[in-house]
Design an enzyme around this catalytic site. Structure first.
Site, mmCIF file in Angstrom:
data_model
loop_
_atom_site.group_PDB
_atom_site.id
_atom_site.type_symbol
_atom_site.label_atom_id
_atom_site.label_comp_id
_atom_site.label_asym_id
_atom_site.label_seq_id
_atom_site.Cartn_x
_atom_site.Cartn_y
_atom_site.Cartn_z
ATOM 1 N N ASP A 1 25.160 61.129 20.175
ATOM 2 C CA ASP A 1 25.575 60.229 21.547
ATOM 3 C C ASP A 1 24.024 59.606 21.436
ATOM 4 O O ASP A 1 23.531 59.630 21.633
ATOM 5 C CB ASP A 1 26.320 60.327 23.073
ATOM 6 N N ASN B 1 35.505 58.068 -2.734
ATOM 7 C CA ASN B 1 36.365 58.093 -3.902
ATOM 8 C C ASN B 1 36.263 57.727 -5.103
ATOM 9 O O ASN B 1 36.547 56.653 -5.340
ATOM 10 C CB ASN B 1 37.882 57.935 -3.361
ATOM 11 N N HIS C 1 38.474 66.989 -7.186
ATOM 12 C CA HIS C 1 38.697 66.800 -5.786
ATOM 13 C C HIS C 1 38.405 65.261 -5.254
ATOM 14 O O HIS C 1 38.113 64.671 -7.100
ATOM 15 C CB HIS C 1 37.574 67.828 -5.007
ATOM 16 N N ASP D 1 29.709 59.288 19.475
ATOM 17 C CA ASP D 1 29.572 59.553 17.817
ATOM 18 C C ASP D 1 29.960 60.012 16.795
ATOM 19 O O ASP D 1 30.977 59.887 16.244
ATOM 20 C CB ASP D 1 27.867 58.857 17.594
ATOM 21 N N GLY E 1 33.181 58.229 24.033
ATOM 22 C CA GLY E 1 31.542 57.484 23.424
ATOM 23 C C GLY E 1 30.522 57.745 22.901
ATOM 24 O O GLY E 1 29.674 57.737 22.192
ATOM 25 N N HIS F 1 43.407 67.500 -2.450
ATOM 26 C CA HIS F 1 43.648 68.864 -2.066
ATOM 27 C C HIS F 1 44.923 69.599 -2.778
ATOM 28 O O HIS F 1 45.969 68.798 -2.433
ATOM 29 C CB HIS F 1 43.717 69.170 -0.630
ATOM 30 N N ASP G 1 40.580 76.132 0.423
ATOM 31 C CA ASP G 1 40.909 74.988 1.512
ATOM 32 C C ASP G 1 42.459 75.645 1.600
ATOM 33 O O ASP G 1 43.357 75.477 0.559
ATOM 34 C CB ASP G 1 40.542 74.147 0.065
ATOM 35 N N HIS H 1 39.334 75.589 5.878
ATOM 36 C CA HIS H 1 39.402 73.924 6.029
ATOM 37 C C HIS H 1 40.893 74.157 6.159
ATOM 38 O O HIS H 1 41.327 73.331 5.381
ATOM 39 C CB HIS H 1 39.283 74.168 4.616
#
Lengths: 554, 554
Positions: free
Chosen positions: B442, B233, B140, B50, B48, B367, B194, B389
């Site tokens: 939530d 993107n 990226h 979000d 439940g 990446h 990264d 990351h």
């Protein structure tokens, strides 16, 4: 009751449009044989469900016709539904030795002891009513897998079961390409073939390549090696044992299903193990760590599996140390990526080295890729083709592969579970549908959880619930006690006391409103409470809990 | 309050041991700057919920020190937590133009209109307290991405942000390798880099390769082309527009986030679109189908996305036909495989052709793979390294990669969210931990759903609940009304009337037992009811619903 015709009916009741719960019905006049009866795991939205089995209403309606059920191999998606099937239909079960060994275990768990299990080997033929059945040896990720040739009055049908073509299999169990060639020579009416890997070009690697990787890893490992794989992958288990024997390691087995399968496979002669290789988990401490291999379950990251318990320090007998090396000898089944990587991350966090598929060739698939499929299609030259064992995208792609090999589009049947495909010697057509679908098993209940229950579970899982109880006097229509509010899965009650008190006030207003209007119809009262509370809560906190008003009448 | 020292503290509050909700704190004496503030999607067991945002307790405690927050790029896992952050901390936000454009949109939605957004471009330097900050252009999967150089009194720190090295990027936005070389020449104290693709050998393919695939596909497509990709993107979107213009197709956009992003990117000059290329969805019928491209969201199979609605015939404006061609220009994010394949299967079932990653090169990652990472490590020659990351397995592997390049093990810090890593000019060490973790959002509630609520939701989702209500007289301790039983998410009540009647009988027995014993302590009564009913239900049906006894007192 279906009309008798001179047509052969092929009815997939499971395994089409899905990977799982394979079951196919072959019917001619008064005779039915069934191939496989698998289970599948619940989809994400099937909350609380343990397993999913096929709907066999059609077979229950035609039970006097059923002559037997034939099993292609011992994987759960081919035999897992059997206990439920046999609980309702007492039908003889035909299979190869290992398959029946695994079935027997399963039936014991379900206390089904009156089932007739009949061992049936490749190259034998069995006449049952209008059908003659023959098993054909294949390669797959479990030994003793077979394809099935069914000789019918309208022609020969071949069902490949799950297969790959492995020219260097473990235990020399070569797929019987001669038989496929012979059948193709004599003429095949219908082919049903495994579509799992149809999107992959080329060939599936041989199981032997995994053994080579094991050897490379075993020779270098400084301490214990833990190999997690599917319990049923007896060839993989054999290769672990072979590598252990080669490099002088003892083998310990952990995980109930792994122990069960190894026992069955060993007793039936499907595993070659030298005396003294296997040791008890309690004797592990007697050997230096570089003389130990642990074979275990949990290659999908299953939270209760032996490997997950090792990762999270919950295994009673095995404590991992940084020098240990874990090999995950399996691919994640789609949907399991997160759980398996959770286990892998935890293992690496402990300092354990982990080798998994993206780092080394420690797994190969058990299903044929495009070139293997082309070989089987070419050898069998079937007149008609039904792609099976795949999601819709796989079935469609497999149909296209058959067309690339020259088959006319109209001879290919992309069917659904429940489709009835009828064949004569020269024609085939999808004519109608019979009931099919998912039967959900939850605890001991089979099919008693359906859409309404699942919808409620989903609602409860997302926003929890609020129960409102009021005791009313029947005669006067007045509130005697309450409203009381109880919530679960909604908010921290302690931190939301104001919210709950305001909610109580909202209900009190509804009640006094209804009292004024002299409403004594409890259904109306309940829906007024529900509506008012729902709006209030949503406005306050943008959530939509289930609201359950209960009126007690005194 | 933390002690003042002459050390630089680097504190990742998110993004370590996970892919998502990136946020890193840099602190020197009285100065703090923050890099990124992302969100992440809830894990399966966070029922439940979000979104999940980082715990910023540490920053709230040190708010007077914070000089600014710097954003590396506009992806949700780097800016998605910002509205919650800025709701509590009024701090200036620095970012490149497109990043701020996307942030602005987001802040509007959250009605945060008093935030100071400051555009900051690569090659400028900004002094804030003890820190001087400089952005460095990178490549990226969203334009205007940057790495950050932070010049501190103990040395230079470089945070790569998310990056890849693309020698043929779209819009000529080459990564500034000169700057990396220059920094390396002058000396870098700490690198944060990264780790997403560190398990992949070689190089990430150039974004241009996707454009080549688009051209191959566009030239052959007989009717409409529908391209689903990530809204953010922009380079991918540009390539779709380029291919459309090349092959004389009009572009229609569907999906709210796609429309928003295209608007922002176009207004800020990040998309080159010829006059007349874009048309309104309502004008689509004016063109033949082979002159139409639809750009849309839903590449992860999100159930409410435009693509999913098209697949399930729920899109109000777009009805797919068999000649249409759908391109899924994205990879499934781990965990999304099932949802995306559900959409693909549905599309294929409709007769639509679908091209997705396993069939053609319609996606590349954003990446860096191993060779790219090695290049950046080699150019920067940092003294210390913090892999960021990534899940634990990625961080660990990235550490190994640095060691392969010659860095001593003790100079590499595999840290956790909340780890405080302190640096002087010559030394570095993880010294302690500060609070960190997941804050669950939530609806409008931030952090009010915790373990107890989630545990209840899980329980409810698996077996549903049974509410038992009894009205008791306070004085006599006698039952006045009930027991009433209401269940939800448990069984089909109609088919389980006997079970429910037996359950009621079990409760009646408990009540009469308690009456005999003169028990008027409702807590005891409730737990007796709960225990008896739980045992009864489990024995009968092997399920374990939540049982909620409620006593109304009159």
């Amino acid at each position: 009751m279906a009309k008798k015709t001179n047509k052969l009916k092929i009815i997939p009741l499971g395994g089409l449009g899905e990977i799982g719960k394979n079951i196919t019905v072959f019917e001619y006049k008064d005779d039915i044989i069934v191939v496989d009866c698998g289970m599948t795991f619940p989809e994400d939205e099937m909350l609380g469900i343990d397993v999913v089995i096929p709907d066999i209403t059609y077979l229950l309606k035609n039970k006097e016709k059923i002559k037997g059920i034939f099993l292609t191999h011992g994987h759960e998606d081919h035999i897992g539904g059997l206990p439920y099937f046999l609980g309702k239909l007492n039908v003889p079960v035909y299979g190869t030795r290992l398959t029946l060994g695994l079935v027997e275990n399963k039936l014991k768990e379900h206390r089904l002891d009156k089932v007739k299990l009949i061992e049936f080997q490749p190259n034998n033929k069995l006449k049952l009513g209008s059908f003659t059945i023959e098993f054909i040896k294949t390669s797959h990720s479990i030994p003793d897998s077979v394809a099935i040739a069914i000789y019918t009055p309208v022609g020969t049908v071949v069902h490949t079961g799950d297969f790959k073509i492995d020219f260097t299999p473990i235990n020399d169990n070569l797929i019987d390409l001669y038989k496929f060639a012979e059948l193709g020579c004599k003429g095949v009416l219908v082919l049903l073939a495994d579509s799992t890997n149809v999107e992959r070009p080329g060939y599936t690697m041989s199981e032997k390549t995994v053994g080579d990787t094991f050897n490379d890893i075993f020779i270098k490992a400084p301490a214990r090696i833990i190999v997690a794989t599917f319990a049923s992958n007896v060839h993989r288990v054999q290769q672990v044992i072979d590598a252990a024997e080669l490099y002088n390691r003892k083998v310990v087995v952990s995980g109930r299903s792994m122990i069960n399968t190894i026992n069955v496979a060993y007793e039936l002669g499907y595993l070659r193990i030298k005396e003294g290789t296997m040791i008890d988990i309690n004797d592990m401490h007697k050997y230096p760590s570089n003389q130990i291999v642990i074979l275990t379950t949990g290659s999908q990251g299953e939270p209760m599996s032996a490997l997950a318990r090792m990762a999270f320090s919950e295994h009673r007998k095995i404590e991992l140390v940084p020098d240990d090396l874990v090999i995950i000898s399996a691919s994640p089944i789609p949907g399991n990526e997160k759980t398996i990587f959770r286990v892998i991350n935890k293992l690496i966090e402990r300092g354990t080295k982990v080798i998994y598929e993206s780092l080394a060739d420690v797994h190969v698939s058990g299903h044929a890729c495009q070139e293997e499929l082309k070989l089987i299609h070419t050898l069998l030259k079937p007149k008609f083709f039904i792609p099976v064992h795949g999601e819709y995208r796989h079935l469609k792609r497999h149909g296209e592969l058959a067309m690339e090999l020259g088959m006319p589009r109209e001879n290919i049947f992309i069917a659904n579970n429940g489709s009835v495909i009828e064949f004569t010697k020269n024609s085939g057509a999808i004519t109608h549908e019979v009931p099919s679908g998912n039967v959900l098993v939850d605890g001991l209940g089979i099919g008693d959880v359906g859409n309404i229950v699942l919808r409620d579970r989903k609602h409860l899982s997302e926003d929890g619930l609020i129960v409102v109880v009021v005791t009313m006097s029947k005669q006067e229509g007045k509130v005697i006690a309450g409203p009381d509010i109880v919530s679960r899965g909604f908010v921290y009650v302690r931190e939301s006391e104001d919210l709950m008190e305001e909610a109580r006030e909202v209900i009190r207003e509804v009640l006094s409103e209804c009292e004024k209007k002299n409403i004594t119809d409890w259904a109306t009262l309940k829906s007024s409470i529900r509506d008012a509370l729902r709006s209030f809560i949503f406005e306050k906190i943008k959530r939509n809990p289930m609201i359950l008003p209960i009126i007690m009448e005194v």
